[in-house]
Design a protein around this motif. Structure first.
Motif, PDB file in Angstrom:
ATOM      1  N   TYR A 165       0.858  -1.189   0.000  1.00 33.06           N
ATOM      2  CA  TYR A 165       0.000   0.000   0.000  1.00 33.06           C
ATOM      3  C   TYR A 165       0.890   1.234   0.000  1.00 33.06           C
ATOM      4  O   TYR A 165       1.806   1.341   0.817  1.00 33.06           O
ATOM      5  CB  TYR A 165      -0.916   0.026   1.230  1.00 33.06           C
ATOM      6  CG  TYR A 165      -1.887   1.189   1.217  1.00 33.06           C
ATOM      7  CD1 TYR A 165      -3.070   1.117   0.487  1.00 33.06           C
ATOM      8  CD2 TYR A 165      -1.609   2.360   1.914  1.00 33.06           C
ATOM      9  CE1 TYR A 165      -3.939   2.182   0.442  1.00 33.06           C
ATOM     10  CE2 TYR A 165      -2.480   3.437   1.884  1.00 33.06           C
ATOM     11  CZ  TYR A 165      -3.646   3.338   1.147  1.00 33.06           C
ATOM     12  OH  TYR A 165      -4.524   4.395   1.089  1.00 33.06           O
ATOM     13  N   ALA A 166       0.636   2.133  -0.926  1.00 33.57           N
ATOM     14  CA  ALA A 166       1.389   3.391  -1.035  1.00 33.57           C
ATOM     15  C   ALA A 166       2.893   3.145  -1.102  1.00 33.57           C
ATOM     16  O   ALA A 166       3.685   3.869  -0.504  1.00 33.57           O
ATOM     17  CB  ALA A 166       1.050   4.331   0.125  1.00 33.57           C
ATOM     18  N   PRO A 212      -3.401   7.914  -1.163  1.00 31.83           N
ATOM     19  CA  PRO A 212      -2.710   9.208  -1.078  1.00 31.83           C
ATOM     20  C   PRO A 212      -1.764   9.431  -2.249  1.00 31.83           C
ATOM     21  O   PRO A 212      -1.320   8.489  -2.902  1.00 31.83           O
ATOM     22  CB  PRO A 212      -1.931   9.102   0.240  1.00 31.83           C
ATOM     23  CG  PRO A 212      -1.720   7.635   0.433  1.00 31.83           C
ATOM     24  CD  PRO A 212      -2.960   6.978  -0.106  1.00 31.83           C
ATOM     25  N   ASP A 213      -1.474  10.683  -2.498  1.00 28.44           N
ATOM     26  CA  ASP A 213      -0.520  11.070  -3.535  1.00 28.44           C
ATOM     27  C   ASP A 213       0.876  10.593  -3.125  1.00 28.44           C
ATOM     28  O   ASP A 213       1.355  10.945  -2.047  1.00 28.44           O
ATOM     29  CB  ASP A 213      -0.532  12.593  -3.688  1.00 28.44           C
ATOM     30  CG  ASP A 213       0.391  13.080  -4.797  1.00 28.44           C
ATOM     31  OD1 ASP A 213       1.116  12.245  -5.382  1.00 28.44           O
ATOM     32  OD2 ASP A 213       0.395  14.291  -5.074  1.00 28.44           O
ATOM     33  N   PRO A 214       1.537   9.775  -3.959  1.00 31.61           N
ATOM     34  CA  PRO A 214       2.880   9.285  -3.592  1.00 31.61           C
ATOM     35  C   PRO A 214       3.876  10.402  -3.307  1.00 31.61           C
ATOM     36  O   PRO A 214       4.835  10.199  -2.561  1.00 31.61           O
ATOM     37  CB  PRO A 214       3.294   8.463  -4.818  1.00 31.61           C
ATOM     38  CG  PRO A 214       2.009   8.083  -5.485  1.00 31.61           C
ATOM     39  CD  PRO A 214       1.081   9.235  -5.240  1.00 31.61           C
ATOM     40  N   ASN A 216       3.094  13.154  -1.804  1.00 35.43           N
ATOM     41  CA  ASN A 216       2.672  13.873  -0.603  1.00 35.43           C
ATOM     42  C   ASN A 216       2.024  12.901   0.376  1.00 35.43           C
ATOM     43  O   ASN A 216       0.854  13.043   0.736  1.00 35.43           O
ATOM     44  CB  ASN A 216       1.708  14.998  -0.977  1.00 35.43           C
ATOM     45  CG  ASN A 216       1.375  15.903   0.188  1.00 35.43           C
ATOM     46  OD1 ASN A 216       2.182  16.075   1.101  1.00 35.43           O
ATOM     47  ND2 ASN A 216       0.184  16.482   0.180  1.00 35.43           N
ATOM     48  N   LEU A 217       2.789  11.897   0.798  1.00 36.00           N
ATOM     49  CA  LEU A 217       2.263  10.895   1.717  1.00 36.00           C
ATOM     50  C   LEU A 217       2.022  11.503   3.088  1.00 36.00           C
ATOM     51  O   LEU A 217       2.762  12.384   3.534  1.00 36.00           O
ATOM     52  CB  LEU A 217       3.248   9.731   1.846  1.00 36.00           C
ATOM     53  CG  LEU A 217       3.440   8.854   0.599  1.00 36.00           C
ATOM     54  CD1 LEU A 217       4.517   7.809   0.851  1.00 36.00           C
ATOM     55  CD2 LEU A 217       2.141   8.176   0.209  1.00 36.00           C
ATOM     56  N   ALA A 222       0.511   5.447   6.110  1.00 29.96           N
ATOM     57  CA  ALA A 222      -0.169   5.982   4.932  1.00 29.96           C
ATOM     58  C   ALA A 222      -1.625   5.547   4.855  1.00 29.96           C
ATOM     59  O   ALA A 222      -2.452   6.217   4.237  1.00 29.96           O
ATOM     60  CB  ALA A 222       0.572   5.558   3.670  1.00 29.96           C
TER      61      ALA A 222
END
Length: 270
Positions: A165-166, A212-214, A216-217, A222
């Motif tokens: 994840y993320a 989430p935006d990779p 801007n974690l 996350a």
């Protein structure tokens, strides 16, 4: 790029391009998810398979053609001796994927990385490709890293699974244990979102929120903004991948579903 990638003690991160070329294709090969964009449309498929044979095994001419036909036949291309002279657009999507598999096998790799190899295929062809990969792995002793969003395919092909994840691994375990008793909230959410065909109709349980935006974690875990069991501690601390008493490894401060209601973790997590 950070971290370490090693093969038999050789570090590949930061290695010279010439050193990496001796590994790519020959020791480690890769199947990409879209066969139509992975094959060169202006070259016959036999020439593309023969190129791998020339680069990794030094075969040329009639010898390379004979081996290319053998590989195409091994991956289930009907009338391989005829279809070797066809262009990619003259083959179906499933046949193009089989050609890609033949190209990867041409170098006799020790490790095959299969990146969503059945994404562009219909269900029947997907099953055939999965059976093919499993059979080749058993016959050649080749290791395989299978990357997929399809949990059914993972259960059919893999011995162990890692859930990401993320960009981070959040849970890893033997496939049977992972499917029987997932521990991470994200893994549980994936299984809750799968329709059950052998039971009555019921509403699926979605994972609320978005990935989430990779770039801007969020600080801390996350998955915390989407997790129903997250605490304030989860919002500010990043969990490590730790072994669990029931087997496997989980990156979560609250992995035990049988535990008391979620509260602040013990000091060992601080």
């Amino acid at each position: 790029v950070s971290g370490s990638v090693q093969i038999e003690g050789r570090e590949l991160i930061g290695a010279r391009p010439a050193d990496v070329e001796t590994v790519r294709g020959a020791r480690i090969a890769m199947i990409f998810q879209d066969p139509s964009s992975s094959l060169n449309p202006v070259h016959r498929v036999g020439r593309q398979v023969a190129e791998s044979l020339r680069l990794h095994r030094g075969l040329r001419g009639a010898q390379a053609r004979t081996e290319a036909i053998r590989l195409l036949d091994m991956v289930g291309i009907p009338s391989a001796a005829t279809r070797i002279d066809l262009y990619p657009h003259e083959l179906s999507g499933g046949q193009c994927q089989r050609v890609l598999i033949a190209m990867t096998l041409a170098g006799q790799p020790d490790l095959l990385i299969a990146d969503e190899p059945t994404t562009a295929l219909d269900t029947t062809i997907q099953a055939q490709i999965l059976d093919l990969l499993s059979g080749i792995r058993r016959e050649t002793g080749m290791a395989m890293v299978f990357i997929s969003h399809d949990l059914g395919a993972v259960s059919a092909v893999c011995d162990r699974a890692a859930v990401m994840y993320a960009g981070r691994i959040v849970e890893t375990n033997d496939v049977a244990r992972l499917f029987d008793a997932p521990n991470h909230p994200y893994t549980l959410g994936l299984f809750d979102a799968i329709p059950e065909l052998d039971t009555g109709r019921k509403r699926l349980v979605p994972i609320e929120g978005t990935v989430p935006d990779p770039k801007n974690l969020p600080q801390g875990c996350a998955f915390a903004p989407r997790c129903v069991r997250a605490s304030a501690f989860c919002q500010s601390h990043l969990p490590e991948l730790k072994p669990q008493a029931r087997g496997g490894h989980v990156a979560c401060f609250h992995p035990d579903l049988t535990a008391a209601p979620v509260g602040e973790p013990q000091a060992e997590f601080a």
